[in-house]
Write an enzyme that holds these catalytic residues in place. Structure first.
Site, PDB file in Angstrom:
ATOM      1  N   ASP A 133     -82.614  22.048  51.040  1.00 44.53           N
ATOM      2  CA  ASP A 133     -83.812  22.196  51.676  1.00 44.53           C
ATOM      3  C   ASP A 133     -85.368  22.540  50.058  1.00 44.53           C
ATOM      4  O   ASP A 133     -84.411  22.287  48.935  1.00 44.53           O
ATOM      5  CB  ASP A 133     -83.507  23.823  51.965  1.00 44.53           C
ATOM      6  CG  ASP A 133     -84.187  24.203  52.108  1.00 44.53           C
ATOM      7  OD1 ASP A 133     -85.015  24.122  53.626  1.00 44.53           O
ATOM      8  OD2 ASP A 133     -84.800  25.368  51.475  1.00 44.53           O
TER       9      ASP A 133
ATOM     10  N   GLU B 125     -84.675  17.150  51.831  1.00 40.13           N
ATOM     11  CA  GLU B 125     -86.476  17.558  52.413  1.00 40.13           C
ATOM     12  C   GLU B 125     -87.076  17.480  51.937  1.00 40.13           C
ATOM     13  O   GLU B 125     -87.250  18.304  50.926  1.00 40.13           O
ATOM     14  CB  GLU B 125     -85.862  18.782  53.150  1.00 40.13           C
ATOM     15  CG  GLU B 125     -86.882  19.567  54.132  1.00 40.13           C
ATOM     16  CD  GLU B 125     -86.974  20.748  54.569  1.00 40.13           C
ATOM     17  OE1 GLU B 125     -87.789  21.063  55.165  1.00 40.13           O
ATOM     18  OE2 GLU B 125     -87.720  21.398  53.335  1.00 40.13           O
TER      19      GLU B 125
HETATM   20  C1  NOJ Z   1     -87.415  24.439  55.293  1.00 33.61           C
HETATM   21  C2  NOJ Z   1     -86.364  24.917  56.149  1.00 33.61           C
HETATM   22  O1  NOJ Z   1     -86.421  23.870  57.321  1.00 33.61           O
HETATM   23  C3  NOJ Z   1     -86.749  25.760  56.886  1.00 33.61           C
HETATM   24  O2  NOJ Z   1     -86.624  25.836  57.858  1.00 33.61           O
HETATM   25  C4  NOJ Z   1     -87.386  27.177  55.672  1.00 33.61           C
HETATM   26  O3  NOJ Z   1     -88.548  28.174  56.807  1.00 33.61           O
HETATM   27  C5  NOJ Z   1     -88.038  26.395  54.223  1.00 33.61           C
HETATM   28  N1  NOJ Z   1     -87.461  24.834  54.026  1.00 33.61           N
HETATM   29  C6  NOJ Z   1     -87.808  27.487  53.024  1.00 33.61           C
HETATM   30  O4  NOJ Z   1     -86.851  27.356  53.133  1.00 33.61           O
END
Ligand code: NOJ
Length: 578
Positions: free
Chosen positions: A224, A296
C-alpha cells in the site's frame, strides 16, 4: 475491409516474450475486498470463512492468484487500511486459524495468495502510537512516527501546509497533558499516523512482519502507498494537489511526500527477504515458488514508475495510467505503448488493471461522457452514467486488457459486469473522504458494495441473514452469479472464455506488435510461441468488417457476419497464422 488493411508494423515490437517465465510475469490476480466478498457468519460484513467457501468459484473462473485487501486487527477507520496489529486477524474477519485454512485451501486449488501490506501508516490504536502519545517529545517512542512542533504562536499551527489525501489538513495535534501538544503527520485519515521510515525500529518491524506472513505460506504482498514511505528532508510546503489521483500525468515537480528516491532502498531489503524463501541463484530454484511484491505507487511518468520494478525491487507495479486512459484509440494506444516501453526498459512485466476498491467501477466509469474527469464516487444528484453503454465498453475494455502481454488484476464483481452503486444514500457512506472533504467528494463506497451470488436470497446471497454493511442496488439481483452462470453471452461467461483462451494461447507471455487498422481502432497482434492472436477494438463511429480469413476466438459483444460493432473488442486468428 480486406486483411491488407491490417498492416504490420513489425519494427514496433513491445514486451519481450517470457514464454515459460515465472508465474507472476503473466498472472491474472483477482482482488478480494474481504468486507464485501462473502459473509459466512451473517454479521453483514464479509469474512475469511466466506472467502474460503467461494474459492472453487475463483478456480473455475480461471484466475491464477488472489489478492486480499487488509484483514488485520483494525478499528476500521479506513476499512482496514488502518492496522493496529500486523500479525493478527480482526475478529470481524475471523482468526489466524481461518487465515491458515484459507491459504491452504487456495493452494490446494493451485491459487496463489497475496496479502496487503500497509507500511506507510498504522492505526492510531496501534500500541506503538499509543506509547508514542504517552511519551515525551523527542523520545525514541515518538521517533517511530512523524511528530513535529507546530508553527506560529505557541506552535498552534500545523508544521507545514500539507493536506490529507482524504481532505483536510495532513496534521493533527496530539493532546499532551498540561501542555499544548506536538503535531503528527497523517497523509490519510487522522486515525492513520504516518511511520517515520528513517527509524530503525520501523524497518526491523516490517522485515519481521514480512517473514511472519511468508512463514504462514503467503505467496506475496501488495504494498500500500509504496511511493509514500519516505518524505523529502525538511518536509517543505507543497501547493500542488495532494490526491494521488490528481497527480498522475501532470507536469508538476515531484511532491515532497511522494516518490522520494530513498524508498527504493527499503524495497531492495524486502526483496532479499522474499528471495530468501526461494533463492534465485539456487540450483533447484523453482520459479513457480517465487514470492512476489506488487507496488501500489501512483507515480508518473511511467519511467519513474518503472524504477519500482527494477531488478532487485518489486516484481510488479500497478499500471494506473492504463486505468486512467480515455476511451479513445489515441489514449489507449499511448498508454499501452508507454507502459510497455518503460517496463521493457527495466526487464519487468507490465500489469493491467481497470477497477479496484478505490475507483469508480469501470462498468460505470466508461458510461460517463468521454473526457469526464474520473470522479471520486458518484451519488444521488450527480450526473449518472449510461449503464448500457458503460457495460458494453467495460466488456470491450476487459477483452482488450486480457489480451495484453503481462499480468492483469481483476476486482471482485467486475466479472459480473457490476456497476458502481451510483445512488447510494449518503447516510450509508463510510469512506472517511466523505466527511473529511465536507461532502465535496462522495468517496469510494460505491465500488465496495457486497457482491451478489444468488438473485433470490437475502443480500443476494452475500450472507445468510439479510444484513449488509453497505446497501446493494437492486440491479445487483439480476447480475448475481446464479443468473449468469452458464448463460451464453453473460459477462461471467465472457470472463471465463477470455481467461481460458488467454491461458491456452499464452497471451500474458507474448509480444505486442501494433497493427494499423484505422485511427479509431486499437489493433495489435500478440505473438507467442503458440502462434499469433490478433486483437481489435473498434472505437469509431461505424461497424468494422473483419478480414475474410479471420477465425474468431472471443468477442466482447455480438459479432454478426464478421462485422465488429462500435465499442466491441474481438480476438481472432487470421492469414494462416496460429
Ligand atoms: C490505498 C488503498 O488502496 C486505499 O484504499 C487506502 O485508503 C489508502 N491506500 C491508505 O491506506
Amino acid at each position: 475491409m480486406t486483411s491488407s488493411t491490417f498492416s504490420d508494423r513489425a519494427d514496433h515490437v513491445l514486451h519481450t516474450a517470457h514464454q515459460g517465465g515465472a508465474w507472476w510475469r503473466s498472472a491474472v490476480i483477482y482482488q478480494i475486498y474481504p468486507r464485501s466478498f462473502a459473509d459466512a457468519n451473517g454479521d453483514g460484513i464479509g469474512d475469511l470463512a466466506g472467502i474460503t467457501t467461494r474459492l472453487p468459484y475463483l478456480r473455475a473462473l480461471g484466475v491464477d492468484a488472489i489478492w486480499l485487501s487488509p484483514f488485520y486487527t483494525s478499528p476500521q477507520a479506513d476499512a482496514g487500511y488502518d492496522v493496529a496489529d500486523y500479525r493478527d486477524i480482526d475478529p470481524l474477519f475471523g482468526s489466524l486459524a481461518d487465515a491458515d485454512l484459507l491459504i491452504k485451501s487456495a493452494h490446494d486449488l493451485a491459487l496463489k495468495v497475496i496479502v496487503d501490506l500497509v507500511p506507510n501508516h498504522s492505526s492510531d490504536e496501534h500500541p506503538w502510537f499509543q506509547t508514542a502519545l504517552a511519551s515525551a517529545p523527542g523520545s525514541p517512542e515518538r521517533d517511530r512516527y512523524m511528530f513535529r512542533d507546530g508553527s506560529g504562536p505557541g506552535g498552534g499551527e500545523p508544521p507545514n501546509n500539507w493536506q490529507s489525501v482524504f481532505g483536510g489538513p495532513a496534521w493533527s495535534r496530539a493532546a499532551e497533558p498540561g501542555t499544548p501538544g506536538q503535531w503528527y503527520l497523517h497523509l490519510f485519515d487522522a486515525k492513520q499516523p504516518d511511520f517515520n521510515w528513517q527509524n530503525a525500529d520501523v524497518r526491523h518491524e516490517f522485515e519481521d512482519v514480512l517473514r511472519f506472513w511468508l512463514d504462514r505460506g503467503v505467496d506475496g504482498f501488495r504494498v500500500d502507498v509504496a511511493h509514500g514511505l519516505v518524505k523529502a528532508p525538511g518536509l517543505p510546503d507543497w501547493s500542488g494537489p495532494m490526491n494521488m489521483l490528481d497527480l498522475v500525468d501532470k507536469d508538476l515537480d515531484r511532491p515532497p511526500m511522494w516518490d522520494q528516491d530513498p524508498v527504493h532502498e527499503i524495497y531492495r531489503s524486502w526483496r532479499k527477504i522474499l528471495d530468501s524463501y526461494n533463492p534465485p541463484s539456487a540450483v533447484d530454484h523453482d520459479a513457480a515458488q517465487d514470492r512476489v511484491m506488487c507496488a501500489e505507487a501512483w507515480v508518473d511518468p511511467p519511467e519513474r514508475a518503472a524504477l519500482y520494478v527494477r531488478d532487485g525491487e518489486f516484481h510488479q507495479a500497478f499500471n494506473f495510467d492504463f486505468l486512467q486512459s480515455d476511451w479513445t484509440a489515441r489514449s489507449l494506444h499511448r498508454n499501452i505503448t508507454r507502459s510497455l516501453e518503460a517496463n521493457d526498459g527495466v526487464g519487468a512485466p507490465t500489469t493491467w488493471v481497470l477497477s479496484n476498491h478505490d475507483v469508480v467501477r469501470h462498468a460505470s466509469r466508461l458510461g460517463l461522457p468521454i473526457g469526464t474527469p474520473r470522479p471520486n464516487g458518484i451519488g444521488v444528484g450527480d450526473p449518472q452514467p449510461d449503464p448500457v453503454l458503460g457495460l458494453r465498453r467495460a466488456r470491450a475494455a476487459t477483452t482488450l486488457m486480457l489480451a495484453l502481454p503481462g499480468g492483469a488484476y481483476l476486482y471482485q464483481g467486475e466479472e459480473l459486469g457490476l456497476p458502481e452503486h451510483t445512488t447510494m444514500p449518503d447516510a450509508a457512506r463510510q469512506d472517511p473522504t466523505w466527511e473529511r472533504t465536507r461532502h465535496a467528494e462522495r468517496g469510494r463506497d460505491g465500488a465496495r458494495v457486497p457482491i451478489p451470488w444468488e438473485e433470490a436470497a437475502p443480500t443476494y446471497g452475500f450472507g445468510p441473514t439479510g444484513r449488509s454493511w453497505l446497501p446493494q442496488p437492486e440491479v445487483y439481483g439480476e447480475l448475481a452469479v446464479d443468473q449468469q452462470d452458464g448463460r451464453e453471452g453473460s459477462t461471467l461467461e465472457l470472463y471465463r472464455l477470455l481467461l481460458r483462451t488467454r491461458a491456452e494461447h499464452h497471451l500474458g507471455e507474448g509480444s505486442l506488435i501494433w497493427l494499423d487498422a484505422g485511427q479509431d481502432v486499437v489493433s495489435f497482434e500478440n505473438a507467442t510461441v503458440q502462434g499469433r492472436v490478433r486483437v481489435l477494438l473498434n472505437l469509431g463511429g461505424a461497424p468494422l468488417p473483419l478480414p475474410d480469413d479471420a477465425v474468431l476466438l472471443a468477442a466482447s459483444g455480438p459479432v454478426d457476419e464478421g462485422v465488429v460493432p462500435v465499442d466491441t473488442t474481438v480476438w481472432f486468428t487470421a492469414g494462416g497464422h496460429q
